[in-house]
Motif scaffolding. Structure first.
Motif: not given
Length: 120
Positions: A81-110
């Motif tokens: 939320y903070v990234h897309y609310a305050y730092y959303d500029t063209p070419g400044n993409y969020y690190a989804w390639f790190i976030t998605v495996p982290f979230a999926a791994g956390s959900v898997f372990l939980m």
């Protein structure tokens, strides 16, 4: 097939703990305290370290690990939320390639901890 689940669980724990470690040490490296990154790091260590303990009396610690995973996911959502609310500029993409495996791994372990699977 049970060995595959054990190996997958260990690899996911290493991944989640490593990403949590990077969230904590990035704050030290850049000298910038971020409460959401701290929540992600500490929650990642809780979910990676406390879920799946083979001890019979570890139900309390397993619950703490599941709550830590929830805190890590909420911290991740806050960071997005903070990234897309305050730092959303063209070419400044969020690190989804790190976030998605982290979230999926956390959900898997939980989910694995909630269903009662342990490391043996």
């Amino acid at each position: 097939m049970k060995d595959f689940g054990l190996v997958a669980s260990i690899l996911v724990r290493i991944l989640v703990a490593f990403i949590g470690c990077t969230h904590l040490f990035a704050q030290l490296f850049f000298a910038d305290f971020n409460p959401m990154a701290t929540a992600v790091g500490l929650g990642a260590f809780a979910v990676a370290g406390l879920t799946g303990l083979p001890v019979k009396r570890s139900a309390f610690l397993t619950r703490i690990g599941i709550y830590g995973g929830c805190i890590a996911l909420l911290g991740t959502a806050g960071g997005i939320y903070v990234h897309y609310a305050y730092y959303d500029t063209p070419g400044n993409y969020y690190a989804w390639f790190i976030t998605v495996p982290f979230a999926a791994g956390s959900v898997f372990l939980m989910v694995a901890a909630w269903r009662g699977h342990t490391l043996r």
